[in-house]
Design an enzyme around this catalytic site. Sequence first.
Site, PDB file in Angstrom:
ATOM      1  CG  ASP A  69     -36.453   4.218  19.253  1.00 32.73           C
ATOM      2  OD1 ASP A  69     -37.179   5.078  19.788  1.00 32.73           O
ATOM      3  OD2 ASP A  69     -36.741   3.018  19.222  1.00 32.73           O
ATOM      4  CD  GLU A 110     -45.119   7.097  17.536  1.00 36.36           C
ATOM      5  OE1 GLU A 110     -44.234   6.451  18.115  1.00 36.36           O
ATOM      6  OE2 GLU A 110     -45.329   6.997  16.310  1.00 36.36           O
TER       7      GLU A 110
END
Length: 536
Positions: A313, A497
């Site tokens: 996403d 991340e």
Amino acid sequence: MIYKKYLFFILMLVCYACQIGDTDQTVEPFQSSQASVPHPPAKVFGSLLYEVQTSRIFDDGKTFVDCVPKVAPDSIMKAYMANKGNANFDLKTFVNTYFDQPYKHPVYNEEQDTASLIDHIDKLWGTLKRPADSAVFGSRIQLPYPYVVPGGRFREIYYWDSYFTMLGLEVSGEHQLIEDMVKNFAEMIDRFGFIPNGSRTYFLGRSQPPFFALMINLLASIKGKSVWVEYLPYLQKEYDFWMTGADSLTVQNATSQRVVLLDSKYVLNRYWDNFDGPREESLAEDVLLARESGREESLVFRHLRAGAESGWDYSSRWFADGNTLKTIETTNIIPVDLNALIYYLEQTIAKGYKQTGQDALAAEYEGKAQIRREALNFYCWDEVLGYFIDYNFKFKTHTSNPSLAGVFPLSFEIADASQAEKVSDFIQQNFLKDGGLISTLNYTGEQWDAPNGWPPLQWMSFWGLKNYDKDSLANTIAKRWVSLNERVYQRTGKMMEKYNVEDLTLEGGGGEYPLQDGFGWTNGVYLKMKSELEQN
């Protein structure tokens, strides 16, 4: 005033709240008979939630839905309804009075600059570890065993993140923590019928890529084959969740939740969400996007939510035009990675039944896996490209967006040797960059597109190529990724991340929120890849 400025949004969104809570219009989340499903913020705080989110009193929409009420929610709502019309009512003051903002756990400090990266990660496990949850108000789903969170704004356990975190925990010898996390996921399957996106009530409409079977096999490699038997009921229940509605599909009604009937013959899976309102944690953004798209709003919300279930996403994988989020069409797509994962789930269920002596059921699931393998090759293999591509069943064609999802059939040994050779060549020619592999070939500004590289996709590619003896390319990917992690750590003292794998002077970017550090799956993949390279 803020209230008047956003009155139109609030009235419109209250309608969405009612729709989310209307069981006649939406499919309710799975639930076991042992416990009721806790209510998400939209049901608990209704119009207050929508006013807070559309007023944007927090920079990050996830902040408010993670806030912890100081008193019982019904008392908060009574106070809100009684005071919101007052001329001197201040929304931010009200929220600060009745809610505690989520605690920001520190990850980085200057002392870590001098530590080796492996020592840093060993310390990070303690920083990212959470004890079993105690009962509190708020959106957090209570978990009975300790677990590891990703880090940053991600303060809860996440489904597919956790498998890649576990890879590193295994290298670090944290076997009990791996088992505790598996137990937490099994408990959620038992309670809800599936593993939510993360341990928050606002995730109870969707799951994430189904990596539970991989977790079970990782735990079995530590504890032995009895693990397959112990967790077989949970594997079966997760499979039933993904296949809900499959038995009722017909030519006239060829889709139901996460299953699609193709050509009256094959049933494959898609990503979905049981709700079709805006995501509570990204409510203002979703409403604005839906309005600007000019499309049916509930349809846009469903596609956005399904895109969140995918874990990607967002990515051009899901865009009709391959470029803009406004054209998102996630539920029209048969994803390569999802169906490869469910193939592996079917195989793991078969192993479990075999271990219990239920040979007929073992054969049944082995058969299901082989049919899925046949279907995946038929619909998702692009012979011209020599690569596995997502399939748009609405238009009966491959999408035009190659991604690293195309390597998942190698990870689970679905491809034949000729296909693997072509996939290897395609990856080397198109995806390989100085810092590892880009996620797609499109530059859209979305975080799951170029130039970003993501830890789980590096590992799945490395593993898949190794399965077909493509060791040279696999090791090149691992060396470049490990080197990039080390380079950024030396510069920043952080594990990110995601990373920019093209410009090694930059960290990753794009998407809906700032770059997060911590970071669970980055730590896990780094340790596992480093270990694999040292063994070669």
